[in-house]
Design an enzyme around this catalytic site. Structure first.
Site, mmCIF file in Angstrom:
data_model
loop_
_atom_site.group_PDB
_atom_site.id
_atom_site.type_symbol
_atom_site.label_atom_id
_atom_site.label_comp_id
_atom_site.label_asym_id
_atom_site.label_seq_id
_atom_site.Cartn_x
_atom_site.Cartn_y
_atom_site.Cartn_z
ATOM 1 N NE ARG A 1 -4.102 -3.957 15.574
ATOM 2 C CZ ARG A 1 -3.783 -4.558 16.715
ATOM 3 N NH1 ARG A 1 -3.979 -5.841 16.868
ATOM 4 N NH2 ARG A 1 -3.259 -3.866 17.699
ATOM 5 N NE ARG B 1 0.626 5.514 12.115
ATOM 6 C CZ ARG B 1 0.886 5.602 13.404
ATOM 7 N NH1 ARG B 1 -0.091 5.759 14.257
ATOM 8 N NH2 ARG B 1 2.114 5.493 13.836
ATOM 9 C CE1 TYR C 1 8.756 4.528 19.045
ATOM 10 C CE2 TYR C 1 9.588 5.034 16.856
ATOM 11 C CZ TYR C 1 8.627 5.178 17.832
ATOM 12 O OH TYR C 1 7.535 5.978 17.617
ATOM 13 N NE ARG D 1 -5.889 0.048 17.464
ATOM 14 C CZ ARG D 1 -6.220 -1.078 18.078
ATOM 15 N NH1 ARG D 1 -7.489 -1.362 18.277
ATOM 16 N NH2 ARG D 1 -5.288 -1.909 18.478
ATOM 17 C CG ASP E 1 4.956 0.155 12.953
ATOM 18 O OD1 ASP E 1 4.088 1.010 13.153
ATOM 19 O OD2 ASP E 1 6.042 0.139 13.562
HETATM 20 O O1 1CP Z 1 -2.032 3.751 6.399
HETATM 21 C C1 1CP Z 1 -1.038 3.969 7.129
HETATM 22 O O2 1CP Z 1 -0.314 4.943 6.974
HETATM 23 C C2 1CP Z 1 -0.796 3.015 8.258
HETATM 24 C C3 1CP Z 1 0.502 2.267 8.222
HETATM 25 C C4 1CP Z 1 1.495 2.681 9.292
HETATM 26 C C5 1CP Z 1 2.558 3.582 9.152
HETATM 27 C C6 1CP Z 1 2.869 4.442 7.951
HETATM 28 C C7 1CP Z 1 1.560 2.140 10.598
HETATM 29 C C8 1CP Z 1 0.671 1.138 11.198
HETATM 30 N N1 1CP Z 1 2.666 2.646 11.215
HETATM 31 C C9 1CP Z 1 3.274 3.537 10.362
HETATM 32 C C10 1CP Z 1 4.522 4.272 10.564
HETATM 33 C C11 1CP Z 1 4.971 4.537 11.940
HETATM 34 N N2 1CP Z 1 4.965 3.725 13.027
HETATM 35 C C12 1CP Z 1 5.627 5.742 12.307
HETATM 36 C C13 1CP Z 1 5.940 6.852 11.353
HETATM 37 C C14 1CP Z 1 4.740 7.668 11.081
HETATM 38 C C15 1CP Z 1 4.248 8.494 12.202
HETATM 39 O O3 1CP Z 1 5.028 9.380 12.645
HETATM 40 O O4 1CP Z 1 3.114 8.299 12.628
HETATM 41 C C16 1CP Z 1 5.980 5.660 13.640
HETATM 42 C C17 1CP Z 1 6.679 6.702 14.478
HETATM 43 C C18 1CP Z 1 5.546 4.379 14.104
HETATM 44 C C19 1CP Z 1 5.746 3.819 15.443
HETATM 45 C C20 1CP Z 1 4.445 3.398 16.018
HETATM 46 N N3 1CP Z 1 3.810 2.257 15.686
HETATM 47 C C21 1CP Z 1 3.650 4.124 16.912
HETATM 48 C C22 1CP Z 1 3.975 5.494 17.501
HETATM 49 C C23 1CP Z 1 4.454 5.393 18.907
HETATM 50 C C24 1CP Z 1 5.067 6.698 19.415
HETATM 51 O O5 1CP Z 1 6.292 6.751 19.544
HETATM 52 O O6 1CP Z 1 4.300 7.648 19.666
HETATM 53 C C25 1CP Z 1 2.494 3.360 17.140
HETATM 54 C C26 1CP Z 1 1.328 3.684 18.024
HETATM 55 C C27 1CP Z 1 2.613 2.182 16.356
HETATM 56 C C28 1CP Z 1 1.616 1.092 16.184
HETATM 57 C C29 1CP Z 1 0.883 1.185 14.888
HETATM 58 N N4 1CP Z 1 1.445 1.114 13.636
HETATM 59 C C30 1CP Z 1 0.469 1.209 12.664
HETATM 60 C C31 1CP Z 1 -0.777 1.356 13.352
HETATM 61 C C32 1CP Z 1 -2.117 1.492 12.663
HETATM 62 C C33 1CP Z 1 -0.502 1.343 14.737
HETATM 63 C C34 1CP Z 1 -1.479 1.505 15.909
HETATM 64 C C35 1CP Z 1 -2.673 0.686 15.989
HETATM 65 C C36 1CP Z 1 -2.603 -0.808 16.021
HETATM 66 O O7 1CP Z 1 -1.918 -1.381 16.878
HETATM 67 O O8 1CP Z 1 -3.358 -1.401 15.241
#
Ligand code: 1CP
Length: 340
Positions: free
Chosen positions: A36, A23, A147, A27, A72
């Site tokens: 965003r 990540r 999910y 944010r 994602d």
């Molecule tokens: O630079 C980077 O690494 C960002 C790219 C990225 C990655 C690798 C995003 C963008 N998502 C992910 C993978 C991801 N998404 C995982 C695996 C990694 C981890 O464990 O963190 C998982 C479980 C998700 C699912 C997901 N998407 C969640 C988690 C929800 C939960 O179950 O707790 C969330 C909050 C998202 C939304 C998301 N995806 C990415 C961002 C930056 C965001 C949040 C902010 C936004 O909406 O802009």
């Protein structure tokens, strides 16, 4: 192309320990928050120029040794006939969860060139632009299934485990569909130019070793072994996986990603020194004072003990409260402390 990161993944000698952060785009960056305001997260993922811009921004700002494609884990799933959205402050939400054989039948196979052409396009843009290797990634079958079955983020994964243990045939058919899709998706990223891949099994730590081995490992192994001929390092990561580390290695990983719950040297003993290791600073430590953060980062480096095959990372993703300047300072610290 600076291949420091790739050499460390292969446990070859390096002049300093490479660093990147899960990540590292997101944010905590004012520029990301500004973008965003005008674009949804899935829209950014599906627009190659935007995805490439966000990916490259993090690399430029932080001075890290690898880029990770901005996307994602749910992006390929959304292209497989599953209706889903990503809710602000919550995460992926699936309104019609997958809980029976008829639901599994709705999960279509994935043809990356047809269904997610924007991913390979973003990779191609980045490979031209970046001077560090690009990591492609996917969610592992279990984490994606969680999910789909829960319908959203979960703490205890009760419905997922109920399907896994109560309807093992239905579970297997879902996992088979997901592993075929994930393999095709990762292969497409490598064929477009990604130099390494990370399989995120973020929530596998919810399982006992026995259940992981029986119901999950075969699907992750199908993905990791299905990539072997491409010759790129395969990183396998999960949270709370201290008891699963040897199994995650056996699934076919070249590098095992570990969270902060297990000291790095202990984790490496569990994995075995024939594999490389990635991690494992607590992301919350980056919110502490510089002296505390510095001490914790040095502990991680001490656990690696200067052995080849360590990639410095956090134990999970960068927290939204993180200061970009502190993260940059952390990259410099790891580089300075490990210069040889
Ligand atoms: O630079 C980077 O690494 C960002 C790219 C990225 C990655 C690798 C995003 C963008 N998502 C992910 C993978 C991801 N998404 C995982 C695996 C990694 C981890 O464990 O963190 C998982 C479980 C998700 C699912 C997901 N998407 C969640 C988690 C929800 C939960 O179950 O707790 C969330 C909050 C998202 C939304 C998301 N995806 C990415 C961002 C930056 C965001 C949040 C902010 C936004 O909406 O802009």
């Amino acid at each position: 192309m600076d291949d420091l990161f790739l050499r460390a993944c292969r446990r070859q000698p390096v002049e300093r320990t490479p660093v990147w952060f899960m990540r590292q785009a997101g944010r905590y960056q004012p520029e990301y928050r500004a973008l965003r305001e005008h674009h949804g997260i899935l829209e950014i993922c599906r627009t190659p120029e935007l995805a490439a811009e966000v990916t490259a921004l993090a690399v430029r700002q932080l001075g890290v040794d690898a880029a990770i494609l901005f996307s994602d884990i749910m992006v390929p799933v959304a292209a497989m006939g599953v209706d889903l959205r990503i809710e602000d402050g919550r995460g992926p939400v699936v309104d019609s969860p997958v809980r029976a054989a008829a639901d599994v039948a709705r999960v279509r196979p994935l043809d990356p060139a047809e269904d997610v052409p924007f991913v390979a396009e973003a990779v191609r843009i980045l490979v031209k632009e970046l001077d560090v290797p690009l990591i492609g990634f996917a969610g592992a079958p279990f984490t994606l299934a969680s999910y789909l079955v829960e319908g959203g983020p979960s703490r205890d994964f009760v419905r997922t485990k109920a399907l896994m243990l109560g309807e093992p045939k239905v579970w297997r058919s879902l996992m088979d569909r997901l592993s075929s899709a994930v393999l095709a998706y990762l292969r497409a990223q490598v064929e477009a130019g990604a130099r390494a891949v990370q399989l995120f099994d973020s929530w596998a730590g919810a399982l006992s070793p026995g259940d992981y081995e029986e119901h999950v490992l075969p699907s992750s192994r199908a993905v990791l072994e299905g990539l072997a001929d491409l010759g790129v390092p395969r990183i396998h990561f999960g949270v709370g996986t201290g008891e699963l580390l040897p199994l995650m290695r056996d699934a076919g990983a070249d590098v095992v990603g570990v969270d902060w719950r297990v000291p790095l040297d202990v984790a490496w003993d569990r994995i075995g020194h024939e594999a490389a290791i990635q991690g494992n600073l607590d992301p919350a430590a980056v919110l502490a004072s510089w002296d505390v953060l510095r001490g914790k980062a040095l502990d991680v480096l001490g656990g690696a003990g200067g052995r080849p095959g360590h990639v410095f990372n956090l134990g999970h993703g960068v927290l939204p409260e993180t200061s970009p300047d502190t993260l940059r300072r952390l990259v410099d610290l790891v580089h300075e402390e490990t210069a040889r």
